[in-house]
Design a protein around this motif. Structure first.
Motif, PDB file in Angstrom:
ATOM      1  N   SER A   1     -21.827   8.761 -31.689  1.00  0.00           N
ATOM      2  CA  SER A   1     -21.220   8.436 -32.976  1.00  0.00           C
ATOM      3  C   SER A   1     -19.783   8.934 -33.011  1.00  0.00           C
ATOM      4  CB  SER A   1     -22.014   9.045 -34.127  1.00  0.00           C
ATOM      5  OG  SER A   1     -21.952  10.456 -34.077  1.00  0.00           O
ATOM      6  N   TYR A   2     -19.000   8.305 -33.893  1.00  0.00           N
ATOM      7  CA  TYR A   2     -17.608   8.703 -34.099  1.00  0.00           C
ATOM      8  C   TYR A   2     -17.301   8.554 -35.580  1.00  0.00           C
ATOM      9  CZ  TYR A   2     -12.562   9.052 -33.597  1.00  0.00           C
ATOM     10  OH  TYR A   2     -11.255   9.457 -33.702  1.00  0.00           O
ATOM     11  N   HIS A   3     -16.810   9.616 -36.200  1.00  0.00           N
ATOM     12  CA  HIS A   3     -16.495   9.611 -37.629  1.00  0.00           C
ATOM     13  C   HIS A   3     -15.012   9.311 -37.818  1.00  0.00           C
ATOM     14  CE1 HIS A   3     -16.972  10.602 -41.832  1.00  0.00           C
ATOM     15  NE2 HIS A   3     -15.898  11.364 -41.743  1.00  0.00           N
ATOM     16  N   ASN A   4     -14.711   8.346 -38.696  1.00  0.00           N
ATOM     17  CA  ASN A   4     -13.326   7.949 -38.966  1.00  0.00           C
ATOM     18  C   ASN A   4     -12.954   8.285 -40.399  1.00  0.00           C
ATOM     19  OD1 ASN A   4     -13.049   6.298 -36.453  1.00  0.00           O
ATOM     20  ND2 ASN A   4     -14.637   5.114 -37.466  1.00  0.00           N
ATOM     21  N   GLN A   5     -11.872   9.039 -40.568  1.00  0.00           N
ATOM     22  CA  GLN A   5     -11.328   9.281 -41.901  1.00  0.00           C
ATOM     23  C   GLN A   5     -10.066   8.460 -42.129  1.00  0.00           C
ATOM     24  OE1 GLN A   5     -11.241  13.648 -41.616  1.00  0.00           O
ATOM     25  NE2 GLN A   5     -12.691  13.632 -43.314  1.00  0.00           N
ATOM     26  N   THR A   6      -9.487   7.962 -41.043  1.00  0.00           N
ATOM     27  CA  THR A   6      -8.315   7.084 -41.106  1.00  0.00           C
ATOM     28  C   THR A   6      -8.497   5.981 -40.074  1.00  0.00           C
ATOM     29  OG1 THR A   6      -7.111   8.401 -39.484  1.00  0.00           O
ATOM     30  CG2 THR A   6      -6.760   8.947 -41.807  1.00  0.00           C
TER      31      THR A   6
ATOM     32  N   THR B   1     -13.560  -2.401 -54.760  1.00  0.00           N
ATOM     33  CA  THR B   1     -13.871  -3.230 -53.601  1.00  0.00           C
ATOM     34  C   THR B   1     -12.954  -2.884 -52.433  1.00  0.00           C
ATOM     35  OG1 THR B   1     -14.662  -5.001 -55.004  1.00  0.00           O
ATOM     36  CG2 THR B   1     -14.070  -5.593 -52.751  1.00  0.00           C
ATOM     37  N   TYR B   2     -13.565  -2.570 -51.293  1.00  0.00           N
ATOM     38  CA  TYR B   2     -12.849  -2.216 -50.074  1.00  0.00           C
ATOM     39  C   TYR B   2     -13.379  -3.044 -48.923  1.00  0.00           C
ATOM     40  CZ  TYR B   2     -11.538   2.069 -52.538  1.00  0.00           C
ATOM     41  OH  TYR B   2     -11.057   2.971 -53.442  1.00  0.00           O
ATOM     42  N   ASN B   3     -12.524  -3.287 -47.919  1.00  0.00           N
ATOM     43  CA  ASN B   3     -12.918  -3.977 -46.705  1.00  0.00           C
ATOM     44  C   ASN B   3     -12.669  -3.051 -45.528  1.00  0.00           C
ATOM     45  OD1 ASN B   3     -11.910  -5.673 -44.212  1.00  0.00           O
ATOM     46  ND2 ASN B   3     -13.333  -6.959 -45.343  1.00  0.00           N
ATOM     47  N   THR B   4     -13.685  -2.889 -44.689  1.00  0.00           N
ATOM     48  CA  THR B   4     -13.555  -2.151 -43.441  1.00  0.00           C
ATOM     49  C   THR B   4     -13.734  -3.155 -42.312  1.00  0.00           C
ATOM     50  OG1 THR B   4     -14.406  -0.116 -44.407  1.00  0.00           O
ATOM     51  CG2 THR B   4     -14.535  -0.319 -42.016  1.00  0.00           C
ATOM     52  N   THR B   5     -12.798  -3.175 -41.379  1.00  0.00           N
ATOM     53  CA  THR B   5     -12.848  -4.117 -40.271  1.00  0.00           C
ATOM     54  C   THR B   5     -12.907  -3.334 -38.968  1.00  0.00           C
ATOM     55  OG1 THR B   5     -11.545  -5.692 -41.545  1.00  0.00           O
ATOM     56  CG2 THR B   5     -11.723  -6.088 -39.182  1.00  0.00           C
ATOM     57  N   ILE B   6     -13.840  -3.717 -38.108  1.00  0.00           N
ATOM     58  CA  ILE B   6     -13.999  -3.065 -36.814  1.00  0.00           C
ATOM     59  C   ILE B   6     -13.767  -4.119 -35.747  1.00  0.00           C
ATOM     60  CG2 ILE B   6     -15.571  -1.779 -35.327  1.00  0.00           C
ATOM     61  CD1 ILE B   6     -16.892  -0.778 -37.963  1.00  0.00           C
ATOM     62  N   VAL B   7     -12.830  -3.836 -34.834  1.00  0.00           N
ATOM     63  CA  VAL B   7     -12.382  -4.825 -33.865  1.00  0.00           C
ATOM     64  C   VAL B   7     -12.501  -4.317 -32.437  1.00  0.00           C
ATOM     65  CG1 VAL B   7     -10.736  -5.796 -35.526  1.00  0.00           C
ATOM     66  CG2 VAL B   7      -9.955  -4.068 -33.907  1.00  0.00           C
ATOM     67  N   ASP B   8     -12.527  -5.272 -31.509  1.00  0.00           N
ATOM     68  CA  ASP B   8     -12.348  -4.948 -30.094  1.00  0.00           C
ATOM     69  C   ASP B   8     -10.876  -4.565 -29.943  1.00  0.00           C
ATOM     70  OD1 ASP B   8     -12.279  -4.859 -27.284  1.00  0.00           O
ATOM     71  OD2 ASP B   8     -13.646  -6.556 -27.102  1.00  0.00           O
TER      72      ASP B   8
ATOM     73  N   LEU C   1      -9.721   1.080 -41.774  1.00  0.00           N
ATOM     74  CA  LEU C   1     -10.245   1.474 -43.080  1.00  0.00           C
ATOM     75  C   LEU C   1      -9.216   1.156 -44.153  1.00  0.00           C
ATOM     76  CD1 LEU C   1     -11.601   4.999 -42.107  1.00  0.00           C
ATOM     77  CD2 LEU C   1     -12.950   2.945 -42.517  1.00  0.00           C
ATOM     78  N   PRO C   2      -9.656   1.012 -45.407  1.00  0.00           N
ATOM     79  CA  PRO C   2      -8.691   0.865 -46.495  1.00  0.00           C
ATOM     80  C   PRO C   2      -7.828   2.125 -46.601  1.00  0.00           C
ATOM     81  CG  PRO C   2     -10.951   0.909 -47.318  1.00  0.00           C
ATOM     82  CD  PRO C   2     -11.025   1.004 -45.844  1.00  0.00           C
ATOM     83  N   PRO C   3      -6.701   2.043 -47.311  1.00  0.00           N
ATOM     84  CA  PRO C   3      -5.777   3.177 -47.356  1.00  0.00           C
ATOM     85  C   PRO C   3      -6.374   4.485 -47.874  1.00  0.00           C
ATOM     86  CG  PRO C   3      -4.779   1.231 -48.318  1.00  0.00           C
ATOM     87  CD  PRO C   3      -6.195   0.887 -48.038  1.00  0.00           C
TER      88      PRO C   3
END
Length: 161
Positions: free
Chosen positions: A9-14, A37-44, A149-151
């Motif tokens: 696992s990896y925790h992201n705060q930014t 409403t927030y959008n989180t996008t995870i990409v290659d 992540l959102p701002p």
């Protein structure tokens, strides 16, 4: 089928690079702190760079050589200069080197980094954390996993292996 025991696992705060090598995304925990409403996008972690121009409207023209997109594709745009807002956008292809997206800012231009290989997008609109399991073997990220992540007000934990 045996149980996979090497999930990490990896925790992201930014926003940023979470895993710098080939791996499979197995799941995502999103933890918002407010009910917006927030959008989180995870990409290659495959990036292409170019320029963009918003000449006083909400139509942003992006120029990236041989972008390889089709109209309707979704990409994450990281605007590295100017005042356009980083986000996930649906594209309208004009040529092999240009496409447009609709943005909220007007009259700006600069440099942009595009991530066209979206592994998953997660929207939240409550202050309640939730987990999303990626079924099967997960989603392959050939060059690593980058999380956007959102701002503010959202953290995430990705699970990979």
């Amino acid at each position: 089928m045996t149980m996979q025991y090497d999930v990490k696992s990896y925790h992201n705060q930014t926003s940023g690079l979470a895993v710098p090598y080939r791996v499979r995304l197995k799941g995502v925990l999103i933890s918002p702190t407010t009910s917006v409403t927030y959008n989180t996008t995870i990409v290659d972690n495959i990036a292409q760079t170019g320029t963009y121009d918003v000449p006083g409207s909400t139509t942003c023209t992006v120029t990236i050589t041989d972008h390889g997109l089709e109209t309707g594709d979704r990409v994450y745009l990281d605007f590295t200069s100017g005042t356009a807002t980083d986000d996930t956008y649906a594209v309208t292809v004009l040529t092999a080197n240009t496409f447009t997206v609709t943005v909220t800012s007007a009259t700006t231009s600069g440099n942009v980094t595009m991530y066209a290989y979206i592994l998953t997008e997660l929207d939240c609109s409550t202050g309640t954390s939730f987990y999303t399991l990626i079924p099967g073997e997960g989603v392959l990220a050939t060059t690593g996993i980058r999380v956007f992540l959102p701002p503010a007000n959202v953290t995430s934990t990705i699970f990979y292996g």
